[in-house]
Scaffold this motif. Structure first.
Motif, PDB file in Angstrom:
ATOM      1  N   TRP A  29       0.844  -1.196   0.000  1.00 13.40           N
ATOM      2  CA  TRP A  29       0.000   0.000   0.000  1.00 13.40           C
ATOM      3  C   TRP A  29       0.872   1.237   0.000  1.00 13.40           C
ATOM      4  O   TRP A  29       1.949   1.242   0.606  1.00 13.40           O
ATOM      5  CB  TRP A  29      -0.858  -0.043   1.265  1.00 13.40           C
ATOM      6  CG  TRP A  29      -1.886   1.035   1.401  1.00 13.40           C
ATOM      7  CD1 TRP A  29      -3.193   0.965   1.030  1.00 13.40           C
ATOM      8  CD2 TRP A  29      -1.715   2.319   2.013  1.00 13.40           C
ATOM      9  NE1 TRP A  29      -3.841   2.138   1.357  1.00 13.40           N
ATOM     10  CE2 TRP A  29      -2.946   2.985   1.965  1.00 13.40           C
ATOM     11  CE3 TRP A  29      -0.633   2.977   2.583  1.00 13.40           C
ATOM     12  CZ2 TRP A  29      -3.131   4.268   2.464  1.00 13.40           C
ATOM     13  CZ3 TRP A  29      -0.807   4.262   3.078  1.00 13.40           C
ATOM     14  CH2 TRP A  29      -2.056   4.884   3.020  1.00 13.40           C
ATOM     15  N   THR A  36      -5.372  10.587   0.097  1.00 16.58           N
ATOM     16  CA  THR A  36      -4.945  10.025   1.381  1.00 16.58           C
ATOM     17  C   THR A  36      -4.769  11.130   2.423  1.00 16.58           C
ATOM     18  O   THR A  36      -4.967  10.896   3.611  1.00 16.58           O
ATOM     19  CB  THR A  36      -3.637   9.226   1.219  1.00 16.58           C
ATOM     20  OG1 THR A  36      -3.816   8.236   0.198  1.00 16.58           O
ATOM     21  CG2 THR A  36      -3.242   8.523   2.508  1.00 16.58           C
ATOM     22  N   VAL A  41      -7.038   6.341   5.348  1.00 14.65           N
ATOM     23  CA  VAL A  41      -7.134   4.891   5.149  1.00 14.65           C
ATOM     24  C   VAL A  41      -7.264   4.531   3.675  1.00 14.65           C
ATOM     25  O   VAL A  41      -7.160   3.362   3.306  1.00 14.65           O
ATOM     26  CB  VAL A  41      -8.297   4.260   5.949  1.00 14.65           C
ATOM     27  CG1 VAL A  41      -8.100   4.460   7.435  1.00 14.65           C
ATOM     28  CG2 VAL A  41      -9.639   4.786   5.499  1.00 14.65           C
ATOM     29  N   LYS A  75       3.422   0.591   3.323  1.00 13.92           N
ATOM     30  CA  LYS A  75       2.896  -0.467   4.200  1.00 13.92           C
ATOM     31  C   LYS A  75       2.863  -1.779   3.427  1.00 13.92           C
ATOM     32  O   LYS A  75       2.740  -1.789   2.198  1.00 13.92           O
ATOM     33  CB  LYS A  75       1.461  -0.154   4.635  1.00 13.92           C
ATOM     34  CG  LYS A  75       1.324   0.918   5.666  1.00 13.92           C
ATOM     35  CD  LYS A  75      -0.128   1.234   5.950  1.00 13.92           C
ATOM     36  CE  LYS A  75      -0.782   0.199   6.816  1.00 13.92           C
ATOM     37  NZ  LYS A  75      -2.132   0.604   7.262  1.00 13.92           N
ATOM     38  N   THR A 139      -9.362  -2.859   2.640  1.00 14.06           N
ATOM     39  CA  THR A 139      -9.010  -1.581   3.263  1.00 14.06           C
ATOM     40  C   THR A 139      -8.907  -1.744   4.773  1.00 14.06           C
ATOM     41  O   THR A 139      -7.919  -1.326   5.390  1.00 14.06           O
ATOM     42  CB  THR A 139     -10.054  -0.493   2.914  1.00 14.06           C
ATOM     43  OG1 THR A 139     -10.039  -0.292   1.502  1.00 14.06           O
ATOM     44  CG2 THR A 139      -9.764   0.810   3.624  1.00 14.06           C
ATOM     45  N   PHE A 140      -9.904  -2.374   5.387  1.00 14.17           N
ATOM     46  CA  PHE A 140      -9.894  -2.535   6.838  1.00 14.17           C
ATOM     47  C   PHE A 140      -8.841  -3.534   7.302  1.00 14.17           C
ATOM     48  O   PHE A 140      -8.174  -3.297   8.312  1.00 14.17           O
ATOM     49  CB  PHE A 140     -11.284  -2.915   7.349  1.00 14.17           C
ATOM     50  CG  PHE A 140     -12.227  -1.745   7.344  1.00 14.17           C
ATOM     51  CD1 PHE A 140     -12.035  -0.659   8.187  1.00 14.17           C
ATOM     52  CD2 PHE A 140     -13.289  -1.706   6.463  1.00 14.17           C
ATOM     53  CE1 PHE A 140     -12.888   0.440   8.165  1.00 14.17           C
ATOM     54  CE2 PHE A 140     -14.150  -0.615   6.429  1.00 14.17           C
ATOM     55  CZ  PHE A 140     -13.948   0.455   7.288  1.00 14.17           C
ATOM     56  N   LEU A 143      -5.502  -1.897   7.229  1.00 19.63           N
ATOM     57  CA  LEU A 143      -5.395  -0.985   8.361  1.00 19.63           C
ATOM     58  C   LEU A 143      -5.011  -1.744   9.635  1.00 19.63           C
ATOM     59  O   LEU A 143      -4.173  -1.295  10.408  1.00 19.63           O
ATOM     60  CB  LEU A 143      -6.726  -0.244   8.562  1.00 19.63           C
ATOM     61  CG  LEU A 143      -6.776   0.821   9.645  1.00 19.63           C
ATOM     62  CD1 LEU A 143      -5.844   1.980   9.307  1.00 19.63           C
ATOM     63  CD2 LEU A 143      -8.206   1.335   9.815  1.00 19.63           C
ATOM     64  N   TYR A 148       4.169  -0.811   8.657  1.00 22.20           N
ATOM     65  CA  TYR A 148       4.853   0.254   7.931  1.00 22.20           C
ATOM     66  C   TYR A 148       6.260  -0.198   7.558  1.00 22.20           C
ATOM     67  O   TYR A 148       6.932  -0.885   8.326  1.00 22.20           O
ATOM     68  CB  TYR A 148       4.893   1.549   8.748  1.00 22.20           C
ATOM     69  CG  TYR A 148       3.527   2.182   8.817  1.00 22.20           C
ATOM     70  CD1 TYR A 148       3.057   2.962   7.769  1.00 22.20           C
ATOM     71  CD2 TYR A 148       2.688   1.940   9.902  1.00 22.20           C
ATOM     72  CE1 TYR A 148       1.787   3.504   7.802  1.00 22.20           C
ATOM     73  CE2 TYR A 148       1.417   2.484   9.938  1.00 22.20           C
ATOM     74  CZ  TYR A 148       0.970   3.256   8.886  1.00 22.20           C
ATOM     75  OH  TYR A 148      -0.301   3.789   8.905  1.00 22.20           O
ATOM     76  N   SER A 157       2.505   8.512   5.141  1.00 20.93           N
ATOM     77  CA  SER A 157       1.097   8.118   5.160  1.00 20.93           C
ATOM     78  C   SER A 157       0.225   9.037   6.009  1.00 20.93           C
ATOM     79  O   SER A 157      -0.923   9.283   5.653  1.00 20.93           O
ATOM     80  CB  SER A 157       0.961   6.679   5.684  1.00 20.93           C
ATOM     81  OG  SER A 157       1.680   5.785   4.862  1.00 20.93           O
ATOM     82  N   TRP A 158       0.734   9.529   7.134  1.00 17.52           N
ATOM     83  CA  TRP A 158      -0.097  10.234   8.103  1.00 17.52           C
ATOM     84  C   TRP A 158       0.228  11.719   8.293  1.00 17.52           C
ATOM     85  O   TRP A 158      -0.638  12.475   8.741  1.00 17.52           O
ATOM     86  CB  TRP A 158      -0.026   9.533   9.460  1.00 17.52           C
ATOM     87  CG  TRP A 158      -0.792   8.254   9.447  1.00 17.52           C
ATOM     88  CD1 TRP A 158      -0.295   7.005   9.224  1.00 17.52           C
ATOM     89  CD2 TRP A 158      -2.202   8.101   9.639  1.00 17.52           C
ATOM     90  NE1 TRP A 158      -1.308   6.076   9.261  1.00 17.52           N
ATOM     91  CE2 TRP A 158      -2.492   6.719   9.515  1.00 17.52           C
ATOM     92  CE3 TRP A 158      -3.237   8.979   9.893  1.00 17.52           C
ATOM     93  CZ2 TRP A 158      -3.776   6.212   9.653  1.00 17.52           C
ATOM     94  CZ3 TRP A 158      -4.527   8.479  10.030  1.00 17.52           C
ATOM     95  CH2 TRP A 158      -4.785   7.114   9.914  1.00 17.52           C
TER      96      TRP A 158
END
Length: 176
Positions: A29, A36, A41, A75, A139-140, A143, A148, A157-158
């Motif tokens: 991912w 994003t 997510v 990820k 997706t879930f 997560l 990572y 990513s964040w």
């Protein structure tokens, strides 16, 4: 040794090599700029062969090989090829078949996309005795199970989302 353990040992993929972006039997991912940043997510997904070569549905009628559409993976989630019908050869055959199918498809952000490509591969190999793989489930699960690649992968990513949230909070606080 337990026969199941022998089978599991014979069905393992190679080692992950993050420096060369080789993720055998993994779902990978990476973030999609802007999208994003707003919804962390949601990102771009691919699936790797047992050799570690990443295949991703990168656009209309195009499945890339080892060159993800939005950059290097941030990820990964390594799966067990022993849970694919046919083991490693079943895994590779399903990823290849899904890629061939998606080379003939138009890309649609909402209903036939990179996640759908990965789900198709998992459905074809009947991974974990299931043919109910879909983009929402992936997706879930990514997560929950995704790891990572590095701290920088986490930041990539964040951090944009965090900055947007911080800016929003500051604007709201100063507008009161």
């Amino acid at each position: 040794m337990d026969p199941h353990c022998i089978e599991m040992a014979n069905q393992s993929c190679g080692n992950i090599d993050k420096s060369r972006d080789k993720y055998p039997c993994c779902i990978v991912w990476t973030p999609i700029p802007l999208l994003t940043w707003l919804f962390p997510v949601i990102g771009h997904m691919g699936i790797a062969l047992s050799s570690g070569i990443i295949r991703d549905f990168a656009g209309p009628y195009y499945v890339s090989e080892d060159n993800m559409a939005f950059g290097r993976p941030t990820k990964y989630w390594q799966l067990h090829p022993s849970l694919a019908h046919g083991g490693i050869s079943g895994w590779d055959a399903a990823v290849t078949e899904a890629s061939d199918i998606y080379k003939g498809r138009m890309h649609n952000l909402f209903c036939d996309n990179c996640h759908s490509h990965v789900a198709t591969a998992l459905n074809l190999m009947q991974y974990d005795d299931s043919t109910n793989w879909n983009m929402v489930k992936l997706t879930f699960l990514m997560l929950i199970h995704g790891k990572y690649v590095s701290f920088m992968g986490f930041l990539k990513s964040w951090l944009p989302f965090g900055i947007l949230v911080a800016i929003t909070i500051i604007i709201v606080m100063f507008s009161m």
